[in-house]
Design an enzyme around this catalytic site. Structure first.
Site, PDB file in Angstrom:
ATOM      1  CG  ASP A 513      24.307  47.072  -2.183  1.00  0.00           C
ATOM      2  OD1 ASP A 513      23.304  46.378  -1.956  1.00  0.00           O
ATOM      3  OD2 ASP A 513      24.748  47.911  -1.375  1.00  0.00           O
ATOM      4  CD  GLU A 514      28.688  47.607  -0.053  1.00  0.00           C
ATOM      5  OE1 GLU A 514      29.477  48.569  -0.114  1.00  0.00           O
ATOM      6  OE2 GLU A 514      27.982  47.378   0.951  1.00  0.00           O
ATOM      7  CB  VAL A 515      27.378  39.707  -3.427  1.00  0.00           C
ATOM      8  CG1 VAL A 515      27.637  38.221  -3.197  1.00  0.00           C
ATOM      9  CG2 VAL A 515      25.878  39.999  -3.368  1.00  0.00           C
TER      10      VAL A 515
END
Length: 843
Positions: A513-515
């Site tokens: 998540d959340e790259v």
């Protein structure tokens, strides 16, 4: 000799000077004050640090820097007497301008500033403050006298919150004890009968051999209650508890029969017997765990039960702030008691790596330790208020392999599957810094091949990015073979721990998540990979990575799990904008996808349903109802985040998995939700329903400092979640008539609220050593000069005072409306546990 004497004299003088300097700064008190939100413009607020000199001499702050954790970005300092600097994440530094920072004895020194966003509750304030001497970075002094001032409107806001609570609490009323279903989660069928079974030290335990482990564990628990284990018999004529093997019941199903003479729990599976025993324990008086009992009366009942979802999971983040092994084992006791069968263990993130990997000791030496540093060379910077001390939990800490094996064995004994999470490729700063340390050490020794074997970043990468949490160095480079060497090595060692525990590892959660945007765009290694693999766009690198790690896991006979991003593909729309769809590439790869993002009004309200409808195996992990780190309500005294809304026990209870639009009531700001936002959202199809694996609740730990803070945010919310995960679909969820649905809901909620108020919260005071749960504050309102009060869970006691003192168990008990008062303080009590004080002043 003379020079030695002079050196000694100088050293002594320096020592005493430092001691005096430390003593003085230690007497500087710090008051943080919130002034105004949405000022000087929308999306900004003003606040200040006020430093008071409590010494008898002038103290100059220019000799010190103040370091602290702070979730807001400081835009400017308006008093022009200090400067602010960000060091990544929430780590901040305040320095004082020479010639403008002297504080005379007994005087104040104020630093005013403007910051981005809003400041709404205690969690938004600075934390973990400490001073560092400019002339000696080894001289560090913790701030122990910080005060938080949330502004003049705070008192009025608390009264308004009490009035809001009073209105909500009016939907519940006390029920007679004999009308309560005394098992939580609610069983499929429950019938109380006349009479009781008397459990004593002479009661016999009878069981089929397949249930030997469950019988032994139950006997251990009875030893806590009775001070003695039960005698084991092959058969008995009366006063016995039997664990009986029957054929034909599905996994986890059980039947429980309690009569005057005997207790019989029947099941086909060991898990079914285990859950039948948990229900039997629930029939025991909640206060029985307070001390050893001579005998215990158990209500005669007939129960048949089965879970709604086979996958019932709780996730705990121990990376941001650590929890001890003892606390994890205690948590497993709690999960098992409420029939939660999966523990999702979030073991690493940007701010911490918490599991020993013996071939990579730097992961815990560097990544598992936080303290004062500006370069992360030997350990990580402070985060989330962890402060400068490198040996102090919850900033520092990890589980040895022996610890982890013990946790796995304990979980297995309690019929809980542990799914480890290894955050990749983003949220990986702790691992990256640890492997950087290893790289530097081996390069100094001339071992280049070994140094680069597990390196997680391209040393020539000049990419510019910033993660949601404020880091520009927290993403693994997915072009490097060493990144996959690292992932494979960690998984192999974790697999070995599972083998030693006698538990098969089947699923690994790889985060995903959340790259952030901009990552990898200036990496030579990435450029070479894109050329070799004919990858046209940076967005397509994501699918390359997911495919690569999926193959890595498949080669080890492991299932790939991750957050929702692992199942999503970015596409361009006809109007030139971009959106995300279910990625068709991996639909048939048996991914287990945890979907959290359904923030009301955020645009992705239907994401869970879209992915399930497309064929992905989805675990509903809705932020709106199951992010337990979110504050209970808007009360500024309540700790917790609120970016995804507010989550109280009722939200966990009323989540409707197959139609969660139906039970959505509040937007992310806590206001009444405009349900028109659901008009064009995708609904769950019959096919999609088959792909909803189960539901999961989460507790992220950015603001969870220690076991008590964790238990406060977790309980009683977890009980609402447990009900939805196990109990059959309620009538109010299936009913299409809104009036009837509402009526059914309030009836069910009243039953649940009474069960908590009359039984379960009292039990939690003692069970498994006791939990520091949140006691809900009183609801109160003044109408026609009379104060009326109520509670969220009937059965709790309200105490009050009118003389300005804090209410105690010895204070007067509220039983009816009060009229003669100018100011009244009220608290809710469960045994010795108490709520926050509500102070009501006569208008």
């Amino acid at each position: 000799m003379k020079s030695l004497f002079l050196m000694l004299l100088a050293t002594t003088a320096t020592f005493f000077a430092k001691a005096q300097q430390t003593e003085l700064i230690n007497k500087i008190s710090v008051d943080w004050q919130l002034h105004q939100n949405d000022y000087p413009q929308k999306g900004q607020f003003t606040a200040s640090f006020v430093f008071k000199n409590n010494t008898k001499v002038t103290v100059n702050l220019q000799d010190w820097d103040l370091y602290f954790s702070y979730p807001r970005e400081i835009v400017s300092i308006t008093t022009e007497n200090a400067t602010a600097k960000a060091h990544g994440g929430e780590f901040r530094q305040l320095s004082f301008i020479k010639g403008k920072s002297a504080i005379a004895a007994g005087q104040n020194f104020t630093v005013n500033y403007v910051a981005k966003g809003k400041s709404m509750n205690l969690t938004d304030a600075p934390s973990g403050l400490y001073w560092v001497a400019k002339n000696n970075a080894q001289t560090i002094v913790n701030v122990t006298n910080l005060k938080i001032n949330l502004g003049k409107k705070h008192e009025q806001a608390l009264m308004e919150q009490a009035a809001t609570a009073f209105v909500k609490n009016k939907n519940v009323s006390a029920l007679p004890a004999n009308q309560l279903v005394k098992i939580l989660p609610t069983p499929v069928s429950y019938q109380e009968n006349a009479g009781t079974f008397t459990l004593t030290r002479s009661t016999k335990l009878v069981f089929d051999s397949v249930f030997a482990q469950e019988a032994a564990l139950f006997n251990q628990e009875l030893n806590v209650l009775l001070g003695k284990t039960l005698g084991i018999a092959k058969g008995a004529s009366s006063n016995y508890i039997q664990l009986k093997l029957v054929q034909g019941l599905p996994d986890e199903n059980y039947q429980l029969s309690v009569t005057k003479d005997k207790v019989i729990i029947s099941a086909t599976s060991t898990s079914g017997i285990f859950y039948g025993l948990q229900s039997l324990k629930m029939l025991i008086s909640p206060t029985a765990w307070a001390k050893k009992q001579q005998q215990i009366s158990i209500q005669a009942v007939e129960v048949k039960d089965a879970p709604r979802f086979g996958y019932r999971s709780f996730m705990l983040d121990v990376a941001r702030n650590f929890q001890s092994k003892a606390e994890i084992l205690k948590l497993l006791d709690l999960l098992a008691f409420y029939k939660i069968n999966t523990f999702h263990f979030h073991l690493n993130d940007d701010e911490g790596w918490r599991l020993e990997i013996k071939d990579l000791p730097e992961l815990t030496q560097v990544g598992g330790t936080r303290g004062h540093t500006l370069n992360d060379a030997e350990y990580l910077k402070p985060a989330y208020g962890s402060g400068p001390n490198v040996t102090k939990a919850p900033g520092s800490g990890f589980y040895s392999q022996q610890d982890f094996v013990e946790i796995l064995k304990y979980a297995k004994q309690h019929h809980i599957t542990v799914i480890p999470e290894l955050e990749t490729p983003g949220h990986a700063r702790a691992a990256i810094k640890a492997m950087d340390h290893r790289y530097r050490r081996l390069m100094k020794q001339g071992e280049t091949a070994a140094a680069t074997q597990y390196l997680l970043r391209d040393t020539l990468d000049q990419s510019i990015y910033k993660s949601v949490q404020g880091y520009n160095d927290n993403v693994m480079n997915i072009a490097l073979p060493s990144t996959y060497n690292f992932i494979g090595k960690v998984i192999d060692e974790i697999s070995e721990m599972y083998r030693l525990a006698g538990v098969p590892l089947k699923t690994v959660h790889l985060g995903g998540d959340e790259v952030p945007k901009g990552v990898w765009e200036r990496s030579p290694a990435i450029a070479q990979l894109m050329q070799q693999q004919k990858i046209a766009a940076y967005d397509d690198l994501w699918y390359y990575y997911i495919g690569k790690v999926n193959q890595l896991l498949k080669a080890k006979n492991l299932q790939m799990a991750g957050w929702e991003e692992i199942a999503m593909r970015k596409v361009n729309t006809a109007d030139g904008k971009s959106t995300y769809i279910a990625n068709p590439d991996f639909v048939n790869e048996n991914f287990q996808v945890y979907v959290w993002n359904n923030v009301w009004g955020g645009g992705n309200e239907d994401l869970s349903y879209r992915l399930a409808n497309a064929g992905y195996n989805v675990v509903l992990s809705a932020v709106t109802n199951y992010y337990f780190d979110l504050a209970y309500n808007q009360n500024a005294n309540e700790p917790g985040l609120y970016w995804g809304g507010y989550v109280d026990t009722d939200k966990a209870f009323y989540f409707s998995p197959f139609d969660y639009y139906k039970t959505a009531t509040e937007d992310a700001s806590g206001n009444v939700l405009n349900t028109a936002i659901f008009k064009d959202k995708e609904r769950l199809t019959a096919k999609g329903k088959k792909h909803v694996v189960g539901i999961q609740s989460q507790l992220w730990s950015e603001k969870i400092s220690g076991a008590e803070a964790m238990e406060y945010m977790l309980l009683p919310k977890l009980l609402g979640y447990a009900e939805r995960a196990w109990a059959a679909e309620p009538a109010w969820s299936k009913e299409t008539d809104s009036v009837k649905s509402k009526s059914h809901y309030f009836k069910d909620w009243n039953q649940f609220a009474n069960l908590l108020g009359q039984r379960e919260l009292s039990r939690l005071c003692y069970y498994a050593g006791g939990f520091k749960f949140r006691v809900p504050p009183v609801g109160a309102v003044v109408t026609n000069g009379k104060l009326k009060a109520n509670v969220q869970f009937p059965g709790l006691t309200i105490k009050y005072t009118t003389d300005g003192s804090e209410p105690t168990l010895q204070s007067k008990t509220y039983t009816k409306a009060l009229q003669q008062f100018s100011e009244i303080k009220l608290k809710v009590f469960v045994g010795d546990y108490r709520s926050k004080t509500v102070c009501i002043k006569r208008p």
